[in-house]
Design a protein around this motif. Structure first.
Motif, PDB file in Angstrom:
ATOM      1  N   ALA A 109       0.832  -1.207   0.000  1.00 58.23           N
ATOM      2  CA  ALA A 109       0.000   0.000   0.000  1.00 58.23           C
ATOM      3  C   ALA A 109       0.868   1.259   0.000  1.00 58.23           C
ATOM      4  O   ALA A 109       1.869   1.332   0.705  1.00 58.23           O
ATOM      5  CB  ALA A 109      -0.909   0.008   1.213  1.00 58.23           C
TER       6      ALA A 109
ATOM      7  N   THR B 195      -4.671   2.724   4.645  1.00 57.75           N
ATOM      8  CA  THR B 195      -5.970   2.330   4.105  1.00 57.75           C
ATOM      9  C   THR B 195      -6.776   1.589   5.158  1.00 57.75           C
ATOM     10  O   THR B 195      -6.225   0.821   5.946  1.00 57.75           O
ATOM     11  CB  THR B 195      -5.814   1.441   2.864  1.00 57.75           C
ATOM     12  OG1 THR B 195      -7.084   0.945   2.468  1.00 57.75           O
ATOM     13  CG2 THR B 195      -4.873   0.273   3.121  1.00 57.75           C
TER      14      THR B 195
ATOM     15  N   THR C  30      -9.364  -0.276   4.127  1.00 58.35           N
ATOM     16  CA  THR C  30     -10.028  -1.360   3.406  1.00 58.35           C
ATOM     17  C   THR C  30      -9.531  -2.724   3.846  1.00 58.35           C
ATOM     18  O   THR C  30     -10.287  -3.684   3.952  1.00 58.35           O
ATOM     19  CB  THR C  30      -9.810  -1.190   1.889  1.00 58.35           C
ATOM     20  OG1 THR C  30     -10.290   0.098   1.515  1.00 58.35           O
ATOM     21  CG2 THR C  30     -10.565  -2.255   1.112  1.00 58.35           C
TER      22      THR C  30
ATOM     23  N   ALA D  15      -2.792  -3.390   5.968  1.00 54.86           N
ATOM     24  CA  ALA D  15      -1.656  -3.195   5.069  1.00 54.86           C
ATOM     25  C   ALA D  15      -0.366  -3.593   5.781  1.00 54.86           C
ATOM     26  O   ALA D  15       0.094  -2.898   6.688  1.00 54.86           O
ATOM     27  CB  ALA D  15      -1.600  -1.751   4.606  1.00 54.86           C
TER      28      ALA D  15
ATOM     29  N   GLY E  85      -3.804   1.233  -2.457  1.00 55.87           N
ATOM     30  CA  GLY E  85      -3.646   1.472  -1.030  1.00 55.87           C
ATOM     31  C   GLY E  85      -3.871   2.913  -0.628  1.00 55.87           C
ATOM     32  O   GLY E  85      -2.957   3.736  -0.724  1.00 55.87           O
ATOM     33  N   GLY E  86      -5.090   3.248  -0.217  1.00 52.57           N
ATOM     34  CA  GLY E  86      -5.386   4.570   0.318  1.00 52.57           C
ATOM     35  C   GLY E  86      -5.300   5.702  -0.679  1.00 52.57           C
ATOM     36  O   GLY E  86      -5.131   6.865  -0.295  1.00 52.57           O
TER      37      GLY E  86
ATOM     38  N   THR F 177      -6.316   8.587  -3.218  1.00 53.15           N
ATOM     39  CA  THR F 177      -7.413   9.539  -3.376  1.00 53.15           C
ATOM     40  C   THR F 177      -7.050  10.556  -4.455  1.00 53.15           C
ATOM     41  O   THR F 177      -5.902  10.611  -4.923  1.00 53.15           O
ATOM     42  CB  THR F 177      -7.687  10.303  -2.066  1.00 53.15           C
ATOM     43  OG1 THR F 177      -6.553  11.144  -1.767  1.00 53.15           O
ATOM     44  CG2 THR F 177      -7.918   9.345  -0.898  1.00 53.15           C
TER      45      THR F 177
ATOM     46  N   CYS G 281      -2.879  11.326  -5.200  1.00 55.91           N
ATOM     47  CA  CYS G 281      -2.440  10.420  -6.262  1.00 55.91           C
ATOM     48  C   CYS G 281      -1.351  10.973  -7.163  1.00 55.91           C
ATOM     49  O   CYS G 281      -0.715  10.214  -7.910  1.00 55.91           O
ATOM     50  CB  CYS G 281      -3.634   9.974  -7.103  1.00 55.91           C
ATOM     51  SG  CYS G 281      -4.346  11.275  -8.164  1.00 55.91           S
TER      52      CYS G 281
ATOM     53  N   VAL H  44      -8.585   1.920  -6.661  1.00 60.18           N
ATOM     54  CA  VAL H  44      -9.225   2.690  -5.601  1.00 60.18           C
ATOM     55  C   VAL H  44     -10.489   1.992  -5.119  1.00 60.18           C
ATOM     56  O   VAL H  44     -11.163   1.301  -5.876  1.00 60.18           O
ATOM     57  CB  VAL H  44      -9.565   4.125  -6.066  1.00 60.18           C
ATOM     58  CG1 VAL H  44      -8.296   4.888  -6.406  1.00 60.18           C
ATOM     59  CG2 VAL H  44     -10.495   4.108  -7.271  1.00 60.18           C
TER      60      VAL H  44
ATOM     61  N   ASN I  49     -12.373   3.272  -1.465  1.00 60.90           N
ATOM     62  CA  ASN I  49     -13.142   4.280  -0.735  1.00 60.90           C
ATOM     63  C   ASN I  49     -13.192   5.633  -1.435  1.00 60.90           C
ATOM     64  O   ASN I  49     -14.156   6.389  -1.248  1.00 60.90           O
ATOM     65  CB  ASN I  49     -12.552   4.453   0.675  1.00 60.90           C
ATOM     66  CG  ASN I  49     -12.835   3.254   1.563  1.00 60.90           C
ATOM     67  OD1 ASN I  49     -13.848   2.581   1.399  1.00 60.90           O
ATOM     68  ND2 ASN I  49     -11.936   2.976   2.502  1.00 60.90           N
TER      69      ASN I  49
END
Length: 224
Positions: free
Chosen positions: A139, A143, A145, A148, A172-173, A175, A179, A192, A194
């Motif tokens: 990641a 994150t 989700t 990690a 991994g995390g 946005t 990015c 992606v 979330n």
């Protein structure tokens, strides 16, 4: 998501949407439609955890056509046999899942097979040499989700993109706000979760924001 690097007609970096680990397919279908109709998306990965094979089949049967009708690749996480049986475009496997060779044997040469490589150059080289269609690094950021265990740095993407033709996916995390370093480092795809499904204005707004951030980062890199 075609094999190889994006063509000149495609953006240099594209979105790779991963579904939430738990979802109700009928309720999720309109959200997926909204996301895919909002802007450029290369791929959707169905990633369901703690579900029966029947539940995964039902989700594939309902969600796969939404992606494929829009020329978006539909990839199943972890289950190459189910991916073949349900008409998916490919499979994504982790280091603890089915091996690349077994997944390829099950799915055939025309399917997409992607491999998780964490932060490892060694694992990525093995995957690339075996014939993986893409390698996934991460990641890159914290994150929620999944747990990690590995932390990847943007320089890993630069190293890979300069060395290999096999596309790389950053995960991994990620946005719209963070990015840019991944795009400029050479990521072919941004995976992606979330940033789209948890966007406060809905998934369409999430896709638009990420595509705008990719375009801005690409433009800045070219200008530099």
């Amino acid at each position: 998501m075609a094999k190889g690097k994006p063509t000149q007609a495609e953006p240099a970096c594209r979105l790779y949407l991963v579904t939430p680990p738990a979802l109700e397919p009928a309720a999720f279908a309109p959200l997926l439609t909204e996301a895919l109709d909002a802007g450029d998306v290369a791929c959707v990965q169905l990633r369901l955890k703690d579900c029966s094979e029947d539940d995964i089949r039902r989700a594939c049967d309902l969600l796969r056509p939404i992606a494929q009708e829009r020329d978006v690749a539909f990839i199943l996480n972890d289950h190459p046999r189910l991916a073949r049986e349900t008409g998916c475009d490919g499979v994504h496997v982790g280091q603890q899942d089915t091996s690349y060779r077994d997944a390829r044997k099950i799915l055939g040469n025309d399917a997409i097979v992607g491999i998780t490589c964490h932060d490892s150059r060694h694992l990525a080289m093995i995957a690339g040499e075996e014939g993986a269609d893409y390698v996934a690094f991460g990641a890159f950021f914290p994150t929620a989700t999944k747990t990690a265990e590995y932390k990847a740095e943007p320089e890993l993407l630069s190293w890979w993109s300069e060395l290999m033709e096999v596309p790389c996916v950053a995960i991994g995390g990620i946005t719209a706000e963070n990015c840019a370093p991944l795009v400029t480092a050479g990521a072919d795809f941004l995976a992606v979760v979330n940033a789209v499904w948890g966007h406060p204005q809905g998934p369409a707004a999430g896709v638009r924001a990420l595509n705008a951030a990719i375009e801005a980062s690409t433009g800045a890199a070219l200008a530099g």
